[in-house]
Design a protein around this motif. Sequence first.
Motif, PDB file in Angstrom:
ATOM      1  N   ALA A  81     -14.764 -14.337  54.271  1.00 27.76           N
ATOM      2  CA  ALA A  81     -16.092 -14.528  53.685  1.00 27.76           C
ATOM      3  C   ALA A  81     -16.816 -15.680  54.375  1.00 27.76           C
ATOM      4  O   ALA A  81     -18.008 -15.587  54.685  1.00 27.76           O
ATOM      5  N   LYS A  82     -16.087 -16.748  54.623  1.00 26.62           N
ATOM      6  CA  LYS A  82     -16.663 -17.921  55.304  1.00 26.62           C
ATOM      7  C   LYS A  82     -17.222 -17.527  56.665  1.00 26.62           C
ATOM      8  O   LYS A  82     -18.345 -17.882  57.022  1.00 26.62           O
ATOM      9  N   HIS A  83     -16.460 -16.763  57.428  1.00 28.23           N
ATOM     10  CA  HIS A  83     -16.916 -16.339  58.749  1.00 28.23           C
ATOM     11  C   HIS A  83     -18.111 -15.395  58.649  1.00 28.23           C
ATOM     12  O   HIS A  83     -19.024 -15.458  59.481  1.00 28.23           O
ATOM     13  N   ALA A  84     -18.118 -14.538  57.634  1.00 27.88           N
ATOM     14  CA  ALA A  84     -19.261 -13.636  57.445  1.00 27.88           C
ATOM     15  C   ALA A  84     -20.528 -14.449  57.181  1.00 27.88           C
ATOM     16  O   ALA A  84     -21.564 -14.241  57.828  1.00 27.88           O
ATOM     17  N   PHE A  85     -20.458 -15.389  56.242  1.00 35.04           N
ATOM     18  CA  PHE A  85     -21.626 -16.199  55.916  1.00 35.04           C
ATOM     19  C   PHE A  85     -22.073 -17.044  57.105  1.00 35.04           C
ATOM     20  O   PHE A  85     -23.272 -17.145  57.387  1.00 35.04           O
ATOM     21  N   GLU A  86     -21.123 -17.657  57.790  1.00 33.01           N
ATOM     22  CA  GLU A  86     -21.478 -18.499  58.944  1.00 33.01           C
ATOM     23  C   GLU A  86     -22.159 -17.681  60.039  1.00 33.01           C
ATOM     24  O   GLU A  86     -23.104 -18.151  60.672  1.00 33.01           O
ATOM     25  N   THR A  87     -21.699 -16.452  60.246  1.00 35.52           N
ATOM     26  CA  THR A  87     -22.309 -15.585  61.253  1.00 35.52           C
ATOM     27  C   THR A  87     -23.739 -15.244  60.860  1.00 35.52           C
ATOM     28  O   THR A  87     -24.658 -15.311  61.690  1.00 35.52           O
TER      29      THR A  87
ATOM     30  N   ILE B   7     -26.666 -18.878  52.717  1.00 40.49           N
ATOM     31  CA  ILE B   7     -26.517 -20.303  52.423  1.00 40.49           C
ATOM     32  C   ILE B   7     -26.178 -20.488  50.947  1.00 40.49           C
ATOM     33  O   ILE B   7     -25.256 -21.231  50.593  1.00 40.49           O
ATOM     34  N   VAL B   8     -26.895 -19.788  50.075  1.00 38.47           N
ATOM     35  CA  VAL B   8     -26.634 -19.871  48.630  1.00 38.47           C
ATOM     36  C   VAL B   8     -25.229 -19.364  48.311  1.00 38.47           C
ATOM     37  O   VAL B   8     -24.501 -19.978  47.526  1.00 38.47           O
ATOM     38  N   GLU B   9     -24.835 -18.264  48.923  1.00 36.15           N
ATOM     39  CA  GLU B   9     -23.486 -17.729  48.683  1.00 36.15           C
ATOM     40  C   GLU B   9     -22.414 -18.686  49.198  1.00 36.15           C
ATOM     41  O   GLU B   9     -21.321 -18.754  48.639  1.00 36.15           O
ATOM     42  N   SER B  10     -22.725 -19.439  50.251  1.00 37.42           N
ATOM     43  CA  SER B  10     -21.778 -20.433  50.757  1.00 37.42           C
ATOM     44  C   SER B  10     -21.510 -21.520  49.725  1.00 37.42           C
ATOM     45  O   SER B  10     -20.411 -22.085  49.680  1.00 37.42           O
ATOM     46  N   LEU B  11     -22.492 -21.812  48.875  1.00 35.21           N
ATOM     47  CA  LEU B  11     -22.271 -22.782  47.790  1.00 35.21           C
ATOM     48  C   LEU B  11     -21.116 -22.321  46.895  1.00 35.21           C
ATOM     49  O   LEU B  11     -20.238 -23.101  46.556  1.00 35.21           O
ATOM     50  N   ALA B  12     -21.149 -21.048  46.517  1.00 39.23           N
ATOM     51  CA  ALA B  12     -20.081 -20.503  45.661  1.00 39.23           C
ATOM     52  C   ALA B  12     -18.752 -20.485  46.401  1.00 39.23           C
ATOM     53  O   ALA B  12     -17.704 -20.792  45.824  1.00 39.23           O
ATOM     54  N   LEU B  13     -18.796 -20.132  47.671  1.00 43.11           N
ATOM     55  CA  LEU B  13     -17.574 -20.081  48.475  1.00 43.11           C
ATOM     56  C   LEU B  13     -16.896 -21.446  48.546  1.00 43.11           C
ATOM     57  O   LEU B  13     -15.702 -21.577  48.274  1.00 43.11           O
TER      58      LEU B  13
ATOM     59  N   GLU C 265      -7.319  -5.622  55.072  1.00 50.51           N
ATOM     60  CA  GLU C 265      -7.687  -4.861  56.264  1.00 50.51           C
ATOM     61  C   GLU C 265      -9.160  -5.081  56.620  1.00 50.51           C
ATOM     62  O   GLU C 265      -9.509  -5.308  57.786  1.00 50.51           O
ATOM     63  N   VAL C 266     -10.028  -5.030  55.618  1.00 47.62           N
ATOM     64  CA  VAL C 266     -11.461  -5.286  55.858  1.00 47.62           C
ATOM     65  C   VAL C 266     -11.652  -6.702  56.379  1.00 47.62           C
ATOM     66  O   VAL C 266     -12.401  -6.929  57.329  1.00 47.62           O
ATOM     67  N   ALA C 267     -10.951  -7.659  55.775  1.00 46.16           N
ATOM     68  CA  ALA C 267     -11.057  -9.053  56.205  1.00 46.16           C
ATOM     69  C   ALA C 267     -10.621  -9.207  57.654  1.00 46.16           C
ATOM     70  O   ALA C 267     -11.297  -9.877  58.451  1.00 46.16           O
ATOM     71  N   ASP C 268      -9.501  -8.590  58.018  1.00 43.66           N
ATOM     72  CA  ASP C 268      -9.011  -8.668  59.397  1.00 43.66           C
ATOM     73  C   ASP C 268     -10.007  -8.059  60.384  1.00 43.66           C
ATOM     74  O   ASP C 268     -10.268  -8.618  61.445  1.00 43.66           O
ATOM     75  N   ARG C 269     -10.553  -6.912  60.017  1.00 44.32           N
ATOM     76  CA  ARG C 269     -11.528  -6.269  60.908  1.00 44.32           C
ATOM     77  C   ARG C 269     -12.792  -7.098  61.045  1.00 44.32           C
ATOM     78  O   ARG C 269     -13.368  -7.183  62.128  1.00 44.32           O
ATOM     79  N   LEU C 270     -13.202  -7.722  59.942  1.00 43.85           N
ATOM     80  CA  LEU C 270     -14.377  -8.590  59.995  1.00 43.85           C
ATOM     81  C   LEU C 270     -14.125  -9.774  60.922  1.00 43.85           C
ATOM     82  O   LEU C 270     -14.953 -10.127  61.746  1.00 43.85           O
ATOM     83  N   LEU C 271     -12.957 -10.391  60.783  1.00 45.08           N
ATOM     84  CA  LEU C 271     -12.622 -11.544  61.629  1.00 45.08           C
ATOM     85  C   LEU C 271     -12.617 -11.139  63.092  1.00 45.08           C
ATOM     86  O   LEU C 271     -13.064 -11.911  63.950  1.00 45.08           O
ATOM     87  N   ASN C 272     -12.115  -9.953  63.389  1.00 43.73           N
ATOM     88  CA  ASN C 272     -12.146  -9.463  64.771  1.00 43.73           C
ATOM     89  C   ASN C 272     -13.577  -9.224  65.235  1.00 43.73           C
ATOM     90  O   ASN C 272     -13.938  -9.539  66.365  1.00 43.73           O
ATOM     91  N   TYR C 273     -14.416  -8.695  64.335  1.00 44.54           N
ATOM     92  CA  TYR C 273     -15.803  -8.382  64.658  1.00 44.54           C
ATOM     93  C   TYR C 273     -16.592  -9.658  64.986  1.00 44.54           C
ATOM     94  O   TYR C 273     -17.345  -9.693  65.953  1.00 44.54           O
TER      95      TYR C 273
ATOM     96  N   MET D 162     -15.248 -12.537  46.420  1.00 45.52           N
ATOM     97  CA  MET D 162     -14.878 -12.157  45.059  1.00 45.52           C
ATOM     98  C   MET D 162     -13.448 -11.613  44.981  1.00 45.52           C
ATOM     99  O   MET D 162     -12.818 -11.677  43.936  1.00 45.52           O
ATOM    100  N   HIS D 163     -12.941 -11.109  46.103  1.00 45.08           N
ATOM    101  CA  HIS D 163     -11.579 -10.579  46.140  1.00 45.08           C
ATOM    102  C   HIS D 163     -10.577 -11.570  46.737  1.00 45.08           C
ATOM    103  O   HIS D 163      -9.433 -11.220  47.004  1.00 45.08           O
ATOM    104  N   GLY D 164     -11.023 -12.801  46.964  1.00 42.25           N
ATOM    105  CA  GLY D 164     -10.106 -13.842  47.398  1.00 42.25           C
ATOM    106  C   GLY D 164      -9.917 -13.989  48.895  1.00 42.25           C
ATOM    107  O   GLY D 164      -9.145 -14.844  49.331  1.00 42.25           O
ATOM    108  N   ALA D 165     -10.609 -13.181  49.689  1.00 42.79           N
ATOM    109  CA  ALA D 165     -10.494 -13.290  51.150  1.00 42.79           C
ATOM    110  C   ALA D 165     -11.502 -14.335  51.632  1.00 42.79           C
ATOM    111  O   ALA D 165     -12.515 -14.037  52.262  1.00 42.79           O
ATOM    112  N   LEU D 166     -11.202 -15.587  51.323  1.00 42.14           N
ATOM    113  CA  LEU D 166     -12.171 -16.665  51.510  1.00 42.14           C
ATOM    114  C   LEU D 166     -12.452 -16.992  52.971  1.00 42.14           C
ATOM    115  O   LEU D 166     -13.592 -17.273  53.336  1.00 42.14           O
ATOM    116  N   ASP D 167     -11.442 -16.958  53.819  1.00 41.78           N
ATOM    117  CA  ASP D 167     -11.668 -17.259  55.234  1.00 41.78           C
ATOM    118  C   ASP D 167     -12.585 -16.214  55.872  1.00 41.78           C
ATOM    119  O   ASP D 167     -13.488 -16.559  56.634  1.00 41.78           O
TER     120      ASP D 167
END
Length: 162
Positions: free
Chosen positions: A21-27, A42-48, A151-159, A14-19
Amino acid sequence: RLRVLGSLGVGLRMHGALDAAKHAFETVIRKSKNWSVRQNSIVESLALYTQMGDELAFRRYKQEADAGAHQMPPSMEVDYRVKVGQGLLRFDRRAAGIAWLEQARDRAEQASLNEWYFKIVEMLQGLENGTTPSDAGKLQRSESIKPEVAEVADRLLNYVGA
């Protein structure tokens, strides 16, 4: 933990950090053993993928969501039907998109999901007036993500090891 990760993915999308978000959903999809948590990602991935303009990925996740649709609780089913409708609209399948939104409206009414019902009615009225729903995939990857979201997106990607 995975439920929270899925919710974080929604906020990032929702805040535009799509990459991120993609990694969060895929995980979540890859690791969750909980059907509801996995299906929601899976449903949220449709919107993404609608938002990203990736029709192939949208179709792949739609197929996966379709397989579990009969088990969805009413609110998830309505959300799923709305997201499919919006994706179809985004990918120039207007008649099919409207049909999915009408199904979502009818299911929302049947299940007494009033907030959903009125939101969908508003979308359909907008389509009749020549506009598209605000969530129908017009949003793109934000080039100016707020620093705290980045910052949250970067930390998520690292996680998740992306």
